[in-house]
Design a protein around this motif. Structure first.
Motif, PDB file in Angstrom:
ATOM      1  N   GLY A  10       1.540  -0.438  -5.895  1.00  0.00           N
ATOM      2  CA  GLY A  10       1.492  -1.027  -4.557  1.00  0.00           C
ATOM      3  C   GLY A  10       2.835  -1.135  -3.853  1.00  0.00           C
ATOM      4  O   GLY A  10       2.918  -1.698  -2.757  1.00  0.00           O
ATOM      5  N   GLY A  14       3.110   6.013  -2.471  1.00  0.00           N
ATOM      6  CA  GLY A  14       2.217   6.990  -1.842  1.00  0.00           C
ATOM      7  C   GLY A  14       2.426   7.038  -0.329  1.00  0.00           C
ATOM      8  O   GLY A  14       2.489   8.115   0.265  1.00  0.00           O
ATOM      9  N   THR A  15       2.556   5.869   0.273  1.00  0.00           N
ATOM     10  CA  THR A  15       2.765   5.795   1.730  1.00  0.00           C
ATOM     11  C   THR A  15       4.038   6.550   2.108  1.00  0.00           C
ATOM     12  O   THR A  15       4.041   7.377   3.017  1.00  0.00           O
ATOM     13  N   SER A  31       0.695  11.773  -9.470  1.00  0.00           N
ATOM     14  CA  SER A  31      -0.074  11.858 -10.722  1.00  0.00           C
ATOM     15  C   SER A  31      -1.378  11.075 -10.615  1.00  0.00           C
ATOM     16  O   SER A  31      -2.421  11.521 -11.114  1.00  0.00           O
ATOM     17  N   ALA A  57      -4.262   0.859 -18.030  1.00  0.00           N
ATOM     18  CA  ALA A  57      -3.294   1.362 -19.027  1.00  0.00           C
ATOM     19  C   ALA A  57      -2.801   2.741 -18.617  1.00  0.00           C
ATOM     20  O   ALA A  57      -3.414   3.394 -17.768  1.00  0.00           O
ATOM     21  N   ARG A 127      -5.449  -2.933   0.317  1.00  0.00           N
ATOM     22  CA  ARG A 127      -5.449  -1.468   0.464  1.00  0.00           C
ATOM     23  C   ARG A 127      -6.872  -0.909   0.552  1.00  0.00           C
ATOM     24  O   ARG A 127      -7.756  -1.291  -0.200  1.00  0.00           O
ATOM     25  N   TYR A 137      -4.927   2.816   4.275  1.00  0.00           N
ATOM     26  CA  TYR A 137      -4.861   1.735   5.261  1.00  0.00           C
ATOM     27  C   TYR A 137      -4.605   0.432   4.538  1.00  0.00           C
ATOM     28  O   TYR A 137      -4.695   0.347   3.306  1.00  0.00           O
ATOM     29  N   ARG A 171      -1.686  -3.542 -14.837  1.00  0.00           N
ATOM     30  CA  ARG A 171      -0.817  -2.459 -14.335  1.00  0.00           C
ATOM     31  C   ARG A 171       0.610  -2.960 -14.143  1.00  0.00           C
ATOM     32  O   ARG A 171       1.571  -2.243 -14.404  1.00  0.00           O
TER      33      ARG A 171
HETATM   34  P1  AP5 Z   1       0.750   2.502  -1.604  1.00  0.00           P
HETATM   35  O1  AP5 Z   1       1.592   3.444  -0.811  1.00  0.00           O
HETATM   36  O2  AP5 Z   1      -0.636   2.915  -1.965  1.00  0.00           O
HETATM   37  O3  AP5 Z   1       1.532   2.051  -2.929  1.00  0.00           O
HETATM   38  P2  AP5 Z   1       1.784   2.849  -4.272  1.00  0.00           P
HETATM   39  O4  AP5 Z   1       3.135   2.442  -4.750  1.00  0.00           O
HETATM   40  O5  AP5 Z   1       1.514   4.314  -4.089  1.00  0.00           O
HETATM   41  O6  AP5 Z   1       0.678   2.149  -5.169  1.00  0.00           O
HETATM   42  P3  AP5 Z   1      -0.318   2.666  -6.268  1.00  0.00           P
HETATM   43  O7  AP5 Z   1      -1.205   1.479  -6.571  1.00  0.00           O
HETATM   44  O8  AP5 Z   1      -0.993   3.936  -5.872  1.00  0.00           O
HETATM   45  O9  AP5 Z   1       0.646   2.909  -7.449  1.00  0.00           O
HETATM   46  P4  AP5 Z   1       0.306   2.995  -8.932  1.00  0.00           P
HETATM   47  O10 AP5 Z   1       1.582   3.525  -9.433  1.00  0.00           O
HETATM   48  O11 AP5 Z   1      -0.182   1.766  -9.578  1.00  0.00           O
HETATM   49  O12 AP5 Z   1      -0.994   3.945  -8.959  1.00  0.00           O
HETATM   50  P5  AP5 Z   1      -1.202   5.451  -9.384  1.00  0.00           P
HETATM   51  O13 AP5 Z   1      -2.232   6.009  -8.500  1.00  0.00           O
HETATM   52  O14 AP5 Z   1       0.101   6.168  -9.522  1.00  0.00           O
HETATM   53  O15 AP5 Z   1       0.699   1.113  -0.800  1.00  0.00           O
HETATM   54  C1  AP5 Z   1      -0.147   0.056  -1.211  1.00  0.00           C
HETATM   55  C2  AP5 Z   1      -0.720  -0.666   0.028  1.00  0.00           C
HETATM   56  O16 AP5 Z   1       0.343  -1.282   0.754  1.00  0.00           O
HETATM   57  C3  AP5 Z   1      -1.422   0.285   1.037  1.00  0.00           C
HETATM   58  O17 AP5 Z   1      -2.538  -0.373   1.580  1.00  0.00           O
HETATM   59  C4  AP5 Z   1      -0.377   0.519   2.135  1.00  0.00           C
HETATM   60  O18 AP5 Z   1      -0.977   0.760   3.395  1.00  0.00           O
HETATM   61  C5  AP5 Z   1       0.410  -0.797   2.095  1.00  0.00           C
HETATM   62  N1  AP5 Z   1       1.821  -0.624   2.416  1.00  0.00           N
HETATM   63  C6  AP5 Z   1       2.648   0.389   2.020  1.00  0.00           C
HETATM   64  N2  AP5 Z   1       3.913   0.197   2.489  1.00  0.00           N
HETATM   65  C7  AP5 Z   1       3.875  -0.990   3.163  1.00  0.00           C
HETATM   66  C8  AP5 Z   1       4.858  -1.746   3.890  1.00  0.00           C
HETATM   67  N3  AP5 Z   1       6.118  -1.349   3.995  1.00  0.00           N
HETATM   68  N4  AP5 Z   1       4.480  -2.908   4.450  1.00  0.00           N
HETATM   69  C9  AP5 Z   1       3.166  -3.340   4.365  1.00  0.00           C
HETATM   70  N5  AP5 Z   1       2.183  -2.659   3.704  1.00  0.00           N
HETATM   71  C10 AP5 Z   1       2.542  -1.514   3.121  1.00  0.00           C
HETATM   72  O19 AP5 Z   1      -1.773   5.285 -10.868  1.00  0.00           O
HETATM   73  C11 AP5 Z   1      -3.065   4.788 -11.126  1.00  0.00           C
HETATM   74  C12 AP5 Z   1      -3.363   4.897 -12.606  1.00  0.00           C
HETATM   75  O20 AP5 Z   1      -3.321   6.276 -13.028  1.00  0.00           O
HETATM   76  C13 AP5 Z   1      -2.355   4.203 -13.542  1.00  0.00           C
HETATM   77  O21 AP5 Z   1      -2.664   2.838 -13.714  1.00  0.00           O
HETATM   78  C14 AP5 Z   1      -2.538   5.015 -14.844  1.00  0.00           C
HETATM   79  O22 AP5 Z   1      -3.708   4.634 -15.520  1.00  0.00           O
HETATM   80  C15 AP5 Z   1      -2.734   6.424 -14.312  1.00  0.00           C
HETATM   81  N6  AP5 Z   1      -1.475   7.170 -14.176  1.00  0.00           N
HETATM   82  C16 AP5 Z   1      -0.906   7.624 -13.006  1.00  0.00           C
HETATM   83  N7  AP5 Z   1       0.233   8.299 -13.266  1.00  0.00           N
HETATM   84  C17 AP5 Z   1       0.407   8.258 -14.603  1.00  0.00           C
HETATM   85  C18 AP5 Z   1       1.416   8.758 -15.468  1.00  0.00           C
HETATM   86  N8  AP5 Z   1       2.492   9.420 -14.991  1.00  0.00           N
HETATM   87  N9  AP5 Z   1       1.283   8.546 -16.794  1.00  0.00           N
HETATM   88  C19 AP5 Z   1       0.205   7.891 -17.296  1.00  0.00           C
HETATM   89  N10 AP5 Z   1      -0.774   7.378 -16.537  1.00  0.00           N
HETATM   90  C20 AP5 Z   1      -0.686   7.560 -15.187  1.00  0.00           C
END
Ligand code: AP5
Length: 219
Positions: A10, A14-15, A31, A57, A127, A137, A171
């Motif tokens: 979060g 991604g944003t 990823s 995890a 989100r 969004y 997470r």
């Molecule tokens: P957003 O841009 O979605 O944040 P993010 O950092 O991309 O958050 P994620 O939850 O996607 O990260 P994550 O690392 O936990 O998930 P991932 O998909 O990689 O922003 C969040 C919200 O805030 C949005 O609504 C946005 O609009 C808002 N926002 C953004 N900027 C803002 C600002 N400045 N002000 C206000 N609002 C704002 O991973 C998911 C799962 O996949 C993991 O748990 C794991 O199981 C697996 N996985 C993924 N990659 C790996 C890996 N390399 N190795 C092992 N498992 C993995």
């Protein structure tokens, strides 16, 4: 530009990755998105990965590395990429370095977004993502024009399954234990820029571009 975006769930990786694509002329390689596509398509890898993702995890390294390597071999990533969510631990970082070395490449920069935990919870709980095009969004910070409907493609907006409160807590714990040590790892290599991830998304993008030495107006 070969860039890694680091940060807790979060934090806005991604944003920012999506915003930076056109400025840096490099595709976002997320990823999490690759894994969610595999889950949606019910591939054997997706079925296996889901067991870990649902709990918050990390998916085993060998599964993630396979997806990342395939994606980086696509022609659009030949000149650069923005990695979002990978690497997630020191072992993945070391494998990435070897993978790039074999291609005669190396990382240019690692940007870590710094965001306090209280803000993380607010961002994740609000989100909403488009099922169709992946546009993102936030119910309060960046609401869609029509409730539950994507502005871009009119697709349905949904809340990610792993954004449930208990899974988010897991997470964050996994981030602290496995991913945060990467800050020290990349700091030692002289590649790290820590960026304040609080404020308007455009302002954060400007901070990142400044740290990368990219002129915003010319980009
Ligand atoms: P957003 O841009 O979605 O944040 P993010 O950092 O991309 O958050 P994620 O939850 O996607 O990260 P994550 O690392 O936990 O998930 P991932 O998909 O990689 O922003 C969040 C919200 O805030 C949005 O609504 C946005 O609009 C808002 N926002 C953004 N900027 C803002 C600002 N400045 N002000 C206000 N609002 C704002 O991973 C998911 C799962 O996949 C993991 O748990 C794991 O199981 C697996 N996985 C993924 N990659 C790996 C890996 N390399 N190795 C092992 N498992 C993995």
């Amino acid at each position: 530009m070969r860039l890694v975006l680091l940060g807790p769930p979060g934090a806005g990786k991604g944003t920012q990755a999506r915003m930076l694509e056109s400025k840096l002329h490099a595709p976002q390689v997320a990823s999490g998105d690759l894994l969610r596509a595999a889950v949606k398509n019910r591939t054997p890898l997706g079925v296996e990965a889901r067991r870990y993702m649902d709990k918050g995890a990390l998916v085993p390294d060998e599964l993630v590395l396979k997806l990342i390597e395939e994606r980086l071999n696509q022609p659009d990533a030949a000149g650069g990429f923005i990695l979002d969510g990978f690497p997630r631990n020191v072992a993945q970082a070391e494998t990435l370095a070897r993978m790039l070395e074999n291609r005669g490449e190396k990382l240019d920069r690692v940007v870590a977004l710094i965001v306090p935990d209280a803000e993380i919870v607010k961002r994740i709980s609000g989100r909403r993502t488009c099922r169709n095009c992946g546009a993102m969004y936030h119910l309060i910070y960046d609401p869609p024009r029509n409730v539950g409907v994507c502005n871009e493609c009119h697709g349905e907006l949904y809340q990610r399954e792993d954004d449930a409160e208990e899974t988010v807590r897991m997470r964050l714990k996994v981030y602290a234990e496995s991913t945060r040590p990467l800050l020290e790892h990349y700091g030692r290599l002289g590649l790290l820029s820590e960026i304040d991830g609080m404020g308007a998304t455009e302002e954060i993008e400007r901070r990142i571009l400044r740290a990368l030495g990219v002129n915003d107006a010319a980009a």
